[in-house]
Structure formats: C-alpha cells, structure tokens
Design a protein around this motif. Sequence first.
Motif, PDB file in Angstrom:
ATOM      1  N   ARG A   7       0.817  -1.219   0.000  1.00 32.71           N
ATOM      2  CA  ARG A   7       0.000   0.000   0.000  1.00 32.71           C
ATOM      3  C   ARG A   7       0.847   1.265   0.000  1.00 32.71           C
ATOM      4  O   ARG A   7       0.386   2.324  -0.418  1.00 32.71           O
ATOM      5  CB  ARG A   7      -0.926  -0.010   1.228  1.00 32.71           C
ATOM      6  N   GLU A   8       2.065   1.149   0.502  1.00 34.41           N
ATOM      7  CA  GLU A   8       2.950   2.316   0.579  1.00 34.41           C
ATOM      8  C   GLU A   8       4.251   2.009  -0.171  1.00 34.41           C
ATOM      9  O   GLU A   8       4.901   1.004   0.096  1.00 34.41           O
ATOM     10  CB  GLU A   8       3.274   2.641   2.040  1.00 34.41           C
ATOM     11  N   GLY A   9       4.619   2.880  -1.101  1.00 32.15           N
ATOM     12  CA  GLY A   9       5.896   2.726  -1.785  1.00 32.15           C
ATOM     13  C   GLY A   9       5.862   1.655  -2.862  1.00 32.15           C
ATOM     14  O   GLY A   9       4.830   1.033  -3.135  1.00 32.15           O
ATOM     15  N   PRO A  10       7.027   1.388  -3.467  1.00 33.20           N
ATOM     16  CA  PRO A  10       7.111   0.422  -4.558  1.00 33.20           C
ATOM     17  C   PRO A  10       7.044  -1.022  -4.055  1.00 33.20           C
ATOM     18  O   PRO A  10       7.341  -1.309  -2.894  1.00 33.20           O
ATOM     19  CB  PRO A  10       8.477   0.723  -5.185  1.00 33.20           C
ATOM     20  N   THR A  11       6.668  -1.916  -4.942  1.00 32.23           N
ATOM     21  CA  THR A  11       6.698  -3.344  -4.633  1.00 32.23           C
ATOM     22  C   THR A  11       8.145  -3.783  -4.458  1.00 32.23           C
ATOM     23  O   THR A  11       9.012  -3.416  -5.254  1.00 32.23           O
ATOM     24  CB  THR A  11       6.048  -4.143  -5.778  1.00 32.23           C
ATOM     25  N   PRO A  12       8.437  -4.558  -3.415  1.00 31.60           N
ATOM     26  CA  PRO A  12       9.830  -4.993  -3.200  1.00 31.60           C
ATOM     27  C   PRO A  12      10.392  -5.733  -4.405  1.00 31.60           C
ATOM     28  O   PRO A  12       9.660  -6.417  -5.134  1.00 31.60           O
ATOM     29  CB  PRO A  12       9.712  -5.913  -1.982  1.00 31.60           C
ATOM     30  N   ASP A  13      11.675  -5.600  -4.616  1.00 29.65           N
ATOM     31  CA  ASP A  13      12.349  -6.264  -5.731  1.00 29.65           C
ATOM     32  C   ASP A  13      12.102  -7.770  -5.674  1.00 29.65           C
ATOM     33  O   ASP A  13      12.161  -8.398  -4.604  1.00 29.65           O
ATOM     34  CB  ASP A  13      13.857  -6.000  -5.677  1.00 29.65           C
ATOM     35  N   GLY A  14      11.873  -8.334  -6.847  1.00 31.81           N
ATOM     36  CA  GLY A  14      11.692  -9.772  -6.956  1.00 31.81           C
ATOM     37  C   GLY A  14      10.303 -10.250  -6.589  1.00 31.81           C
ATOM     38  O   GLY A  14      10.043 -11.465  -6.593  1.00 31.81           O
ATOM     39  N   MET A  15       9.404  -9.323  -6.274  1.00 31.71           N
ATOM     40  CA  MET A  15       8.042  -9.703  -5.910  1.00 31.71           C
ATOM     41  C   MET A  15       7.050  -9.126  -6.908  1.00 31.71           C
ATOM     42  O   MET A  15       7.318  -8.118  -7.574  1.00 31.71           O
ATOM     43  CB  MET A  15       7.698  -9.217  -4.491  1.00 31.71           C
ATOM     44  N   LEU A  16       5.900  -9.764  -6.984  1.00 28.89           N
ATOM     45  CA  LEU A  16       4.822  -9.292  -7.837  1.00 28.89           C
ATOM     46  C   LEU A  16       3.812  -8.519  -6.995  1.00 28.89           C
ATOM     47  O   LEU A  16       3.631  -8.798  -5.812  1.00 28.89           O
ATOM     48  CB  LEU A  16       4.127 -10.476  -8.518  1.00 28.89           C
ATOM     49  N   ASP A  17       3.144  -7.545  -7.621  1.00 28.72           N
ATOM     50  CA  ASP A  17       2.184  -6.716  -6.898  1.00 28.72           C
ATOM     51  C   ASP A  17       0.782  -7.309  -7.008  1.00 28.72           C
ATOM     52  O   ASP A  17       0.289  -7.592  -8.111  1.00 28.72           O
ATOM     53  CB  ASP A  17       2.191  -5.298  -7.454  1.00 28.72           C
ATOM     54  N   PHE A  18       0.152  -7.498  -5.875  1.00 22.10           N
ATOM     55  CA  PHE A  18      -1.174  -8.121  -5.797  1.00 22.10           C
ATOM     56  C   PHE A  18      -2.198  -7.375  -6.653  1.00 22.10           C
ATOM     57  O   PHE A  18      -2.898  -7.974  -7.482  1.00 22.10           O
ATOM     58  CB  PHE A  18      -1.610  -8.146  -4.324  1.00 22.10           C
ATOM     59  N   GLU A  19      -2.283  -6.057  -6.474  1.00 24.71           N
ATOM     60  CA  GLU A  19      -3.297  -5.284  -7.202  1.00 24.71           C
ATOM     61  C   GLU A  19      -3.027  -5.253  -8.697  1.00 24.71           C
ATOM     62  O   GLU A  19      -3.957  -5.336  -9.513  1.00 24.71           O
ATOM     63  CB  GLU A  19      -3.368  -3.861  -6.650  1.00 24.71           C
ATOM     64  N   SER A  20      -1.777  -5.169  -9.085  1.00 26.90           N
ATOM     65  CA  SER A  20      -1.450  -5.144 -10.516  1.00 26.90           C
ATOM     66  C   SER A  20      -1.840  -6.457 -11.187  1.00 26.90           C
ATOM     67  O   SER A  20      -2.323  -6.468 -12.331  1.00 26.90           O
ATOM     68  CB  SER A  20       0.044  -4.879 -10.704  1.00 26.90           C
ATOM     69  N   LEU A  21      -1.631  -7.563 -10.491  1.00 30.08           N
ATOM     70  CA  LEU A  21      -2.029  -8.855 -11.051  1.00 30.08           C
ATOM     71  C   LEU A  21      -3.530  -8.918 -11.289  1.00 30.08           C
ATOM     72  O   LEU A  21      -3.993  -9.398 -12.335  1.00 30.08           O
ATOM     73  CB  LEU A  21      -1.599  -9.979 -10.106  1.00 30.08           C
ATOM     74  N   ILE A  22      -4.311  -8.453 -10.322  1.00 24.64           N
ATOM     75  CA  ILE A  22      -5.768  -8.480 -10.464  1.00 24.64           C
ATOM     76  C   ILE A  22      -6.213  -7.556 -11.595  1.00 24.64           C
ATOM     77  O   ILE A  22      -7.052  -7.920 -12.426  1.00 24.64           O
ATOM     78  CB  ILE A  22      -6.443  -8.093  -9.135  1.00 24.64           C
ATOM     79  N   ASP A  23      -5.642  -6.347 -11.652  1.00 23.67           N
ATOM     80  CA  ASP A  23      -6.049  -5.374 -12.671  1.00 23.67           C
ATOM     81  C   ASP A  23      -5.796  -5.883 -14.084  1.00 23.67           C
ATOM     82  O   ASP A  23      -6.557  -5.567 -15.021  1.00 23.67           O
ATOM     83  CB  ASP A  23      -5.289  -4.055 -12.469  1.00 23.67           C
ATOM     84  N   ALA A  24      -4.742  -6.690 -14.267  1.00 27.50           N
ATOM     85  CA  ALA A  24      -4.355  -7.131 -15.613  1.00 27.50           C
ATOM     86  C   ALA A  24      -5.067  -8.411 -16.043  1.00 27.50           C
ATOM     87  O   ALA A  24      -4.943  -8.815 -17.210  1.00 27.50           O
ATOM     88  CB  ALA A  24      -2.844  -7.346 -15.667  1.00 27.50           C
ATOM     89  N   ALA A  25      -5.811  -9.044 -15.149  1.00 24.53           N
ATOM     90  CA  ALA A  25      -6.378 -10.364 -15.440  1.00 24.53           C
ATOM     91  C   ALA A  25      -7.846 -10.273 -15.862  1.00 24.53           C
ATOM     92  O   ALA A  25      -8.566  -9.344 -15.487  1.00 24.53           O
ATOM     93  CB  ALA A  25      -6.256 -11.264 -14.214  1.00 24.53           C
ATOM     94  N   GLU A  26      -8.272 -11.255 -16.648  1.00 23.06           N
ATOM     95  CA  GLU A  26      -9.673 -11.415 -17.017  1.00 23.06           C
ATOM     96  C   GLU A  26     -10.358 -12.327 -15.989  1.00 23.06           C
ATOM     97  O   GLU A  26      -9.710 -13.197 -15.396  1.00 23.06           O
ATOM     98  CB  GLU A  26      -9.797 -12.030 -18.414  1.00 23.06           C
ATOM     99  N   PRO A  27     -11.653 -12.163 -15.765  1.00 17.93           N
ATOM    100  CA  PRO A  27     -12.349 -13.021 -14.795  1.00 17.93           C
ATOM    101  C   PRO A  27     -12.314 -14.488 -15.218  1.00 17.93           C
ATOM    102  O   PRO A  27     -12.496 -14.812 -16.397  1.00 17.93           O
ATOM    103  CB  PRO A  27     -13.784 -12.480 -14.801  1.00 17.93           C
ATOM    104  N   MET A  28     -12.070 -15.357 -14.290  1.00 15.71           N
ATOM    105  CA  MET A  28     -12.062 -16.797 -14.559  1.00 15.71           C
ATOM    106  C   MET A  28     -13.480 -17.347 -14.542  1.00 15.71           C
ATOM    107  O   MET A  28     -14.309 -16.956 -13.708  1.00 15.71           O
ATOM    108  CB  MET A  28     -11.219 -17.538 -13.516  1.00 15.71           C
TER     109      MET A  28
END
Length: 537
Positions: free
Chosen positions: A144-165
């Motif tokens: 929620r604060e600052g950039p996503t740590p190196d080597g990790m994926l961002d939870f919200e970005s993954l959801i925003d980029a995905a189509e509903p299953m």
Amino acid sequence: MINGLTMDDYPLSLTAVVERAERFHNTAKVVSRRPDGSVDRTTLGACAIRARRLASALAELGVGDGDRVATLLWNQAEHLELYFAVPAMGAVVHTLNPRLHPDELAFIVEDAQDRVIVVDESLLEVFESFRHTHQFEHVISITREGPTPDGMLDFESLIDAAEPMVWPTLDERRAAAMCYTSGTTGRPKGVVYSHRALVLHSLTAALPDALGVSARDTLLPVVPMFHANAWGLPYAAALLGAGLVLPGSRLDSASVLDLLADEQVTMTAGVPTVWMAMLDALDAEPQRWDLSRLDRLIVGGAAVPRSMLEGYDRHGLTVVQAWGMTETAPLGAVSRLPADLEESGTDERYKFRARQGVAMPFVDIRARNDSGDFIEWNDREMGELEVRGPWVAAEYHNGKGADSFTPDGWFRTGDIVRIDHRGCIWICDRAKDMVKSGGEWISSVDLENHLMAHPAVAEAAVIAVPDARWGERPLAVIALRDGAATDPDQLREHLGTEFARWQLPERFEFVTAIPRTATGKFKKITLREQFSAADRP
C-alpha cells in the motif's frame, strides 16, 4: 422398490459459496482495518468478483489443480479474496501463522510444498526470516505504501491485468484448504480440508443452536484467518450474507472494542485470553463503548472460567463457549443452554455454560478410559475424547501422526473429558496436562478456572511437576491484576472451597505474564521447562 440416484448429484464445493456471495450478497459489508487504523470498505460480492480475476492471475503464474498457495496475511479483505479464489480454481489455500518461529515456518512451507506465497507488506520481515529455506516460484506482495519490493509481484497489478475466470466444476472431495496444528507436542502436522467438509461445516455452524449466523449479522472474527480458517466464519458469512469486520493486526482490547461499537457487530469470536483482557477494559470504562448490538461472544481454544461468564453477564453480554480443533475444521461442539435449564438456579446454569457443549450435528463422540473401555455418559467417569464426522480429519498430510487415529476411523483428540447424560462435553484437561498424583488424576483446567475467580488473579496456569513421593504434584503459575496482592495461603484457602486438600498445589509461582503460544493459549511447555526441576523447594 426404488433404486439408483433420485436427486441431483450437486457437488458441495466452495465454488457454490463464492458464487452465492457474488450473486446475492453484494450489499453485505466487508470492513478491513489497516495497520494505520484506517478502514477499507467493500462487499462480499465485490470480493467474489475480484476473486475471479485473482484466480486467473494465479493460473497465469502456473498455479494448477491441487497446488498450494500460501498466505502470510492478517484478517484483511485480500485474505478473504484468496479464501475465495484459490479453492474455486481447484488449488489449495494454505494459511501461515506469522507468529510462529522462523524454523517452524520453514518446516511448514517445505512440508506443504507451497508453490506461491502472498505476503502483506507489514509481514515482509517475517517472510524474510524463512524465505531462504524454500524455493517459492512466485512471491506476491500486498503493498500500500511505496514500490513493490524487488523480486516480488504486486497483488493489485495482477488483479487489474487479469480477465475473470470461469470457475471449473470441482469434485466436492478434493482439497480446498490447509492448516497446520500448533505443534505443541512435536512438529506441526498438516490438516487438509475438502470442499465438502467446509461447505457442510458452514451450513451447520449457521444453525440456531450452533453459532446462529444469518444475513442480519455482522461478524468480527478476532480469531485469525490463519488459524483453522477463522473458525469457518468467513465461509459462513459468504454463504449466508453476513457482514464481516476484519480487524487486521491490531487486537488490543480498546481497538477491538472500538470496532465492535463503530461497526455495530452482532457476533465476535476468539480465544479466552482475548476476552479476559477485553473484560478488564470494559470494567475500567463501562460507559465508553455502546455494545447494544453485540448479541454473542463465541469463545473457544481453552476452557472458559466461570468468572469470565459472570463478568460479561454484568455488562449484558452473552458468552457462548465452543469446542473444536484444527482437525475438526474446527467446530466440534457448542454450549447452548438447554430450554429446561433456562429457569433453573444460577449455579446450575453456570455449570452447564462452563462446559464445552453438545456435539454438532453429524459429529459423533465417544471416550475411552485408561483401560481402553468406553466410558458411560455421566458426571463421574473420565476418558479421552474421540470424534468422527464429515469435517473431521481422517489423517494428517503426508501420513504423519497415524497414532492419532483409531483403527476404526475415529480421531483421538487428546482431551480428557466427562460426557454427561445430555451428551454435553466437559473437558477436564489435555492428556499431556493432567496431573497424576499418587495414582489419582487432578484437572489443571478446574484448578485454573477457580484460581481465576479470585479477585486478585488475572491469569493462572497449572502444570504437573515431578514429586519423589507422589509421582507428580500440581504447581500454579499466577499473574496478578495490576495493583492486586495475594499469597499462596490465601489462594489455597480459596481453592479449598472446591477441592480436596490433596488436590491443592504446594507451590505457587508469581509471574508478570504467562507466556502464550502463537494461537493465544497458555504455553505450558515453557512453564514446565522453567519450573519443573524436581529439587526445587
């Protein structure tokens, strides 16, 4: 004669629970408190919709049938979305307890073979303490604060980029979720819950004589979502349309009471140590919080002392005791006062309410004594409780702990109980905590509960210590209330009103606070290590 299937063979999968939340419960609130004290607001329906995108994102990362997705999260909305998404896509949600030692966490993730882990940013330090021990294919951060740590994926970005299953059709007996036992006697053991088990658990937990969950309720699970699925409350809420208030990492009495009052919570649930602290806060400031909507406090994890029942009754709040274990998903019994006792005397009513209750529908119970014989259902005989049922474990993950299961398929709980004529369970002790003195059993639970009824005592734990003459004797560890004073003679006199002289502890040790396990129970193994030396006076 009619043969064959006459009703629709509809699968009892959590997919139906998630779909019901999406279609029917879009107005049921989900309130999630952040570490800074702010709250996010959404709904069960919105969480279910996001779960479809989350599932697609996980599938793109390679998560497939039966794969374990670990969570290192608090009670928060993202955790609920994972509760929905992972089982419904055919994978297994595996909740991790961030309060465990790094060595235990390392053992658990390796034993479970977790492929992906989702970590809240407030728990990154915990994650780093065991990260190097297991090769996760992907690490997803809720940031929620600052950039996503190196080597990790961002939870919200993954959801925003995905189509509903589009949810797949799942067999109801396949694995849906996974939790590990607390490991108080040896390494933690994995318990895997099927879709069918969790659906049936949710249905029966909602019954009026169980937890009584309905769409008119707002639930605040103080019990963590990483501990036995928060006692099944998130899935029960999704099924029935009850509101959820998720307190996050802050569980101090004042902040929990603030949430209970501000969100007009009707039911909350947690272990006794939480509610004892909260009772102290209410006693200190009885007019501070409006809890008029709070109908019941569900208490489990350890026996409830009568003093706590009486304390909440003073504030017009009802404590309902429940019993269960990680292995029972977890609800096994609930102590609801029978109709014929409602007009009985105060002592009789408290005596019943202080017991662990009558087994849930479909949960069978029995108990064996030391000789291996089944005990009669009365107030006198004691034996180890054994249970079976559609949400009771039949084995541990990887076949460990086989001696906890009987040859005819019952789970040995390790609880020493009496079962009265009504079928009400009365837990006398854990088998490992019973004190055997001169060949006779002494219940540490009974001693503890009566000690905590003393006005000077905040907490009490009783352990067995070696004794040259009697084999074992009880030792009481006492934490006093602020500003209070007492001594061993006064405490023995207090106990003497309920116990025979030979049952009373010779030794009392006074401490600032009694150590707790990662799930909030008294950590008796630590007390034994500290106080059980045979040559102490």
